[in-house]
Motif scaffolding. Structure first.
Motif, PDB file in Angstrom:
ATOM      1  N   LEU A 101       0.940  -1.035   0.019  1.00 29.23           N
ATOM      2  CA  LEU A 101      -0.114  -0.008  -0.088  1.00 29.23           C
ATOM      3  C   LEU A 101       0.689   1.326  -0.002  1.00 29.23           C
ATOM      4  O   LEU A 101       0.434   2.300  -0.875  1.00 29.23           O
ATOM      5  CB  LEU A 101      -1.076   0.025   1.128  1.00 29.23           C
ATOM      6  CG  LEU A 101      -2.102  -0.887   1.279  1.00 29.23           C
ATOM      7  CD1 LEU A 101      -2.925  -0.748   2.644  1.00 29.23           C
ATOM      8  CD2 LEU A 101      -3.127  -0.531  -0.175  1.00 29.23           C
ATOM      9  N   LEU A 102       1.924   1.359   0.627  1.00 28.28           N
ATOM     10  CA  LEU A 102       2.923   2.301   0.902  1.00 28.28           C
ATOM     11  C   LEU A 102       3.769   2.525  -0.345  1.00 28.28           C
ATOM     12  O   LEU A 102       3.629   3.721  -0.991  1.00 28.28           O
ATOM     13  CB  LEU A 102       3.927   2.425   1.862  1.00 28.28           C
ATOM     14  CG  LEU A 102       3.402   2.378   3.503  1.00 28.28           C
ATOM     15  CD1 LEU A 102       4.506   2.031   4.442  1.00 28.28           C
ATOM     16  CD2 LEU A 102       2.593   3.754   3.658  1.00 28.28           C
ATOM     17  N   LEU A 103       3.933   1.566  -1.104  1.00 28.02           N
ATOM     18  CA  LEU A 103       4.586   1.796  -2.319  1.00 28.02           C
ATOM     19  C   LEU A 103       3.626   2.317  -3.425  1.00 28.02           C
ATOM     20  O   LEU A 103       4.012   3.044  -4.283  1.00 28.02           O
ATOM     21  CB  LEU A 103       5.156   0.363  -2.753  1.00 28.02           C
ATOM     22  CG  LEU A 103       6.104   0.496  -3.900  1.00 28.02           C
ATOM     23  CD1 LEU A 103       7.249   1.079  -3.692  1.00 28.02           C
ATOM     24  CD2 LEU A 103       6.894  -1.116  -4.297  1.00 28.02           C
ATOM     25  N   ALA A 104       2.438   1.691  -3.573  1.00 30.67           N
ATOM     26  CA  ALA A 104       1.331   2.190  -4.521  1.00 30.67           C
ATOM     27  C   ALA A 104       0.988   3.665  -4.133  1.00 30.67           C
ATOM     28  O   ALA A 104       1.005   4.439  -5.214  1.00 30.67           O
ATOM     29  CB  ALA A 104       0.162   1.345  -4.389  1.00 30.67           C
ATOM     30  N   ASP A 105       0.823   3.994  -2.973  1.00 31.51           N
ATOM     31  CA  ASP A 105       0.657   5.256  -2.532  1.00 31.51           C
ATOM     32  C   ASP A 105       1.893   6.279  -3.100  1.00 31.51           C
ATOM     33  O   ASP A 105       1.555   7.221  -3.542  1.00 31.51           O
ATOM     34  CB  ASP A 105       0.436   5.604  -1.090  1.00 31.51           C
ATOM     35  CG  ASP A 105      -0.021   7.100  -0.816  1.00 31.51           C
ATOM     36  OD1 ASP A 105      -1.091   7.584  -1.350  1.00 31.51           O
ATOM     37  OD2 ASP A 105       0.418   7.517   0.098  1.00 31.51           O
ATOM     38  N   ALA A 106       3.161   5.786  -2.935  1.00 29.50           N
ATOM     39  CA  ALA A 106       4.375   6.701  -3.154  1.00 29.50           C
ATOM     40  C   ALA A 106       4.260   6.893  -4.764  1.00 29.50           C
ATOM     41  O   ALA A 106       4.754   7.968  -4.894  1.00 29.50           O
ATOM     42  CB  ALA A 106       5.596   6.051  -2.571  1.00 29.50           C
ATOM     43  N   PHE A 107       3.940   6.125  -5.404  1.00 29.35           N
ATOM     44  CA  PHE A 107       3.913   6.045  -6.922  1.00 29.35           C
ATOM     45  C   PHE A 107       2.535   6.791  -7.518  1.00 29.35           C
ATOM     46  O   PHE A 107       2.383   6.781  -8.712  1.00 29.35           O
ATOM     47  CB  PHE A 107       4.020   4.697  -7.573  1.00 29.35           C
ATOM     48  CG  PHE A 107       5.642   4.528  -7.754  1.00 29.35           C
ATOM     49  CD1 PHE A 107       6.416   5.068  -8.395  1.00 29.35           C
ATOM     50  CD2 PHE A 107       6.012   3.415  -6.676  1.00 29.35           C
ATOM     51  CE1 PHE A 107       7.968   4.697  -8.274  1.00 29.35           C
ATOM     52  CE2 PHE A 107       7.360   3.113  -6.685  1.00 29.35           C
ATOM     53  CZ  PHE A 107       8.122   3.725  -7.153  1.00 29.35           C
ATOM     54  N   GLY A 108       1.453   7.105  -6.597  1.00 27.91           N
ATOM     55  CA  GLY A 108       0.369   7.521  -7.020  1.00 27.91           C
ATOM     56  C   GLY A 108      -0.472   6.965  -7.863  1.00 27.91           C
ATOM     57  O   GLY A 108      -1.171   7.168  -8.942  1.00 27.91           O
ATOM     58  N   ALA A 109      -0.495   5.491  -7.549  1.00 30.38           N
ATOM     59  CA  ALA A 109      -1.192   4.476  -8.382  1.00 30.38           C
ATOM     60  C   ALA A 109      -2.831   4.511  -8.275  1.00 30.38           C
ATOM     61  O   ALA A 109      -3.306   5.186  -7.074  1.00 30.38           O
ATOM     62  CB  ALA A 109      -0.969   2.919  -7.885  1.00 30.38           C
TER      63      ALA A 109
END
Length: 95
Positions: free
Chosen positions: A40-48
């Motif tokens: 979730l954090l990675l997706a949020d960081a990339f603006g998915a």
């Protein structure tokens, strides 16, 4: 005040859990939750978008569970090379 209480409770729970030996099921559950949170954090960081956020959370949960299982057995898979068909070959050995 609420902004400070929730993180403190989380830190206290993690610190208490770290003092106790984990069962294999607890280790898998912790890997699942940690992996999903990482996804979730990675997706949020990339603006998915929402669909990719769900996919990344599920993938993170799967990876986190597998990492927890590997730490339980103390073995890691190492890339040994490629076979004649071009597929990767792994050796399993202690970490």
């Amino acid at each position: 005040m609420k902004k400070f209480v929730a993180p403190l409770l989380l830190i206290a729970a993690v610190a208490t859990a770290a003092c106790q030996p984990l069962s294999p099921q607890d280790r898998s559950n912790l890997g699942l939750v940690g992996g999903a949170a990482g996804g979730l954090l990675l997706a949020d960081a990339f603006g998915a978008n929402p669909q990719w956020t769900i996919v990344s959370a599920v993938a993170g949960a799967a990876i986190g569970t597998q990492v927890a299982r590997n730490t339980q057995t103390g073995q890691c898979a190492y890339l040994a090379g490629y076979n004649s068909a071009g597929q990767e070959v792994y050796n399993v050995a202690p970490c």
